[in-house]
Design an enzyme around this catalytic site. Structure first.
Site, PDB file in Angstrom:
ATOM      1  CG  ASP A  91      -0.375  -0.230   8.474  1.00  0.00           C
ATOM      2  OD1 ASP A  91      -1.055   0.626   9.058  1.00  0.00           O
ATOM      3  OD2 ASP A  91       0.762  -0.023   8.015  1.00  0.00           O
ATOM      4  CE  LYS A 151       0.904   1.188   4.546  1.00  0.00           C
ATOM      5  NZ  LYS A 151       1.720   2.356   4.926  1.00  0.00           N
TER       6      LYS A 151
HETATM    7  O1  C5P Z   1       0.584  -1.424  14.927  1.00  0.00           O
HETATM    8  P1  C5P Z   1       2.006  -1.635  14.519  1.00  0.00           P
HETATM    9  O2  C5P Z   1       2.648  -2.761  15.276  1.00  0.00           O
HETATM   10  O3  C5P Z   1       2.195  -1.763  13.056  1.00  0.00           O
HETATM   11  O4  C5P Z   1       2.773  -0.306  14.928  1.00  0.00           O
HETATM   12  C1  C5P Z   1       4.175  -0.245  15.116  1.00  0.00           C
HETATM   13  C2  C5P Z   1       4.478   0.866  16.094  1.00  0.00           C
HETATM   14  O5  C5P Z   1       4.163   2.134  15.502  1.00  0.00           O
HETATM   15  C3  C5P Z   1       3.632   0.799  17.362  1.00  0.00           C
HETATM   16  O6  C5P Z   1       4.266   0.023  18.336  1.00  0.00           O
HETATM   17  C4  C5P Z   1       3.565   2.257  17.772  1.00  0.00           C
HETATM   18  O7  C5P Z   1       4.736   2.629  18.470  1.00  0.00           O
HETATM   19  C5  C5P Z   1       3.580   2.995  16.441  1.00  0.00           C
HETATM   20  N1  C5P Z   1       2.214   3.355  16.000  1.00  0.00           N
HETATM   21  C6  C5P Z   1       1.556   4.406  16.622  1.00  0.00           C
HETATM   22  N2  C5P Z   1       0.296   4.750  16.211  1.00  0.00           N
HETATM   23  C7  C5P Z   1      -0.296   4.093  15.199  1.00  0.00           C
HETATM   24  C8  C5P Z   1       0.357   3.035  14.548  1.00  0.00           C
HETATM   25  C9  C5P Z   1       1.620   2.698  14.967  1.00  0.00           C
HETATM   26  O8  C5P Z   1       2.089   5.021  17.555  1.00  0.00           O
HETATM   27  N3  C5P Z   1      -1.517   4.466  14.807  1.00  0.00           N
END
Ligand code: C5P
Length: 293
Positions: free
Chosen positions: A140, A15
Site C-alpha cells: 500500500d 485510506k
Molecule cells: O505488502 P504488505 O506487507 O502490506 O502485506 C502484508 C501481508 O498481506 C503480506 O505479507 C501478504 O501475506 C498479504 N498480502 C497479500 N497480497 C497482497 C497484499 C498483501 O497476500 N496484494
C-alpha cells in the site's frame, strides 16, 4: 540562499478501499488485487528532525513498536541504504489512525517519511526511485506517495489515477479489533490468478462517477473471510445502511468499516448511533497531483 531544512512536519493520511477484489493467488505468495484507494482526511502527523546518522522514533501510541519493525523506521533506513547518506533523523509520530484497521496507517507513515526525508536530506530522488523503495516496503505504500483517488492492481502497487468521485461524507468505525492482513489473506484460501476476473479500469472508472451503482457493482472480497470470524463487523455494516448509508463496507482487510452519506448532517446523525466505538466523520481528499519531491 535559503537555509537548509532541519525539521519538517508531514501529514500521513489514511485510506479506505471503496472496492476490493481478490483476483487470485500469485506464485510469489501475494494476491493479485483490483481495488480503489481513497485518501481520507484522518491523518497521523510526523515531525522529522535531522541529526547525524542515527534513525530514532518516538510515538504517542503505546502498542506500536519503535524499533525497525516500524515501517517509518524501515523507510528511513532504506533511504540511507540506497543513497549512502550519513544523515540521520529523529521521527516523532503522533498516531491518529487506528492500528491494524485496514486504513493503511503504517504504510502512510512510511510514505510520509520517504517524501519528507527526500526534502530534509536534499536527496533529490526522482518519483520512480521513491516508488521502487515504496513498493519494497509494502503493497500500500506506493499509493500514499500520490494520495487522492486511485485504481490499483498487482499487489496494490500498480496505480492509475481516477477522476474524483462525486463528493460524499463518511462515517468510519473502528471496532477495537486489530486484524492481521497476512492472516486474512491466508485464511481466504483464494485460487490461482485468473486474469478474466478483472472488472477493468474502464468499467471501474465509469462506475465511480455514479455512487448509486456502487452497492450493486462493488464490495470487498475479504469480508467473506473476516465476517466468518467477526460477525459483529457485518452487523455494523447492516447498521450503517439502516442509518442511511448509501454504501457501506469494510476497509481493506478490516477491522474498520465505513458508511457513505449524501450530506454532512446525515453522517453526523448516523455517527451518534455507534456510541460505544471509536468513530469519525470523514471526507474524501481529492488531488490532481501530490508533489513527489
Ligand atoms: O505488502 P504488505 O506487507 O502490506 O502485506 C502484508 C501481508 O498481506 C503480506 O505479507 C501478504 O501475506 C498479504 N498480502 C497479500 N497480497 C497482497 C497484499 C498483501 O497476500 N496484494
Amino acid at each position: 540562499m535559503s537555509s537548509p531544512l532541519q525539521s519538517l512536519a508531514v501529514s500521513a493520511p489514511a485510506k479506505i478501499n471503496l472496492l476490493l477484489r481478490v483476483i487470485g493467488k500469485r506464485p510469489d505468495g501475494f494476491h493479485e488485487l483490483e481495488t480503489v484507494f481513497q485518501e481520507i482526511d484522518l491523518a497521523d502527523c510526523l515531525t522529522l528532525t535531522e541529526q547525524p546518522e542515527k534513525i530514532e522514533l518516538t510515538c504517542d501510541s503505546g502498542p506500536l513498536p519503535t524499533d525497525n519493525r516500524n515501517l517509518a523506521i524501515r523507510a528511513a533506513l532504506a533511504l540511507q541504504q540506497i543513497t549512502g547518506t550519513r544523515k540521520g533523523c529523529s521521527i516523532d509520530l503522533r498516531k491518529r489512525i487506528p492500528l491494524s484497521a485496514g486504513l493503511g496507517g503504517g504504510s502512510s507513515d512510511a510514505a510520509a517519511v520517504l517524501l519528507g526525508l527526500n526534502r530534509l536530506w536534499n536527496l533529490n530522488l526522482k518519483p520512480m526511485a521513491l516508488l521502487k523503495v515504496a513498493s519494497e516496503l509494502g503493497s500500500d505504500v506506493p499509493f500514499f506517495l500520490h494520495g487522492g483517488t486511485a485504481y490499483a492492481t498487482g499487489r496494490g502497487e500498480q496505480l492509475r489515477r481516477l477522476t474524483a468521485t462525486p463528493p460524499y461524507f463518511g462515517v468510519l468505525i473502528y471496532p477495537n479489533l486489530a486484524i492481521s492482513t497476512k492472516e486474512v489473506f491466508a485464511a481466504g484460501k483464494f485460487s490461482l490468478t485468473n486474469s478474466e476476473n478483472y472488472f477493468t479500469f474502464k468499467f471501474v472508472s465509469s462506475s465511480m462517477k455514479n455512487p448509486a451503482q456502487w452497492t450493486d457493482r462493488f464490495g470487498n472480497d475479504l469480508e467473506r473471510v473476516v465476517f466468518e470470524r467477526y460477525p459483529q463487523l457485518q452487523e455494523l455494516i447492516v447498521e450503517l445502511r439502516r442509518a442511511g448509508a448509501f454504501y457501506a463496507h469494510m476497509s481493506g482487510s478490516g477491522s474498520s468499516v465505513f458508511g457513505l452519506f449524501d450530506s454532512e448532517l446525515a453522517a453526523c446523525s448516523a455517527k451518534i448511533c455507534f456510541d460505544p466505538y471509536d468513530r469519525w466523520v470523514f471526507r474524501p481528499v481529492y488531488r490532481q497531483h501530490r508533489s513527489l519531491s
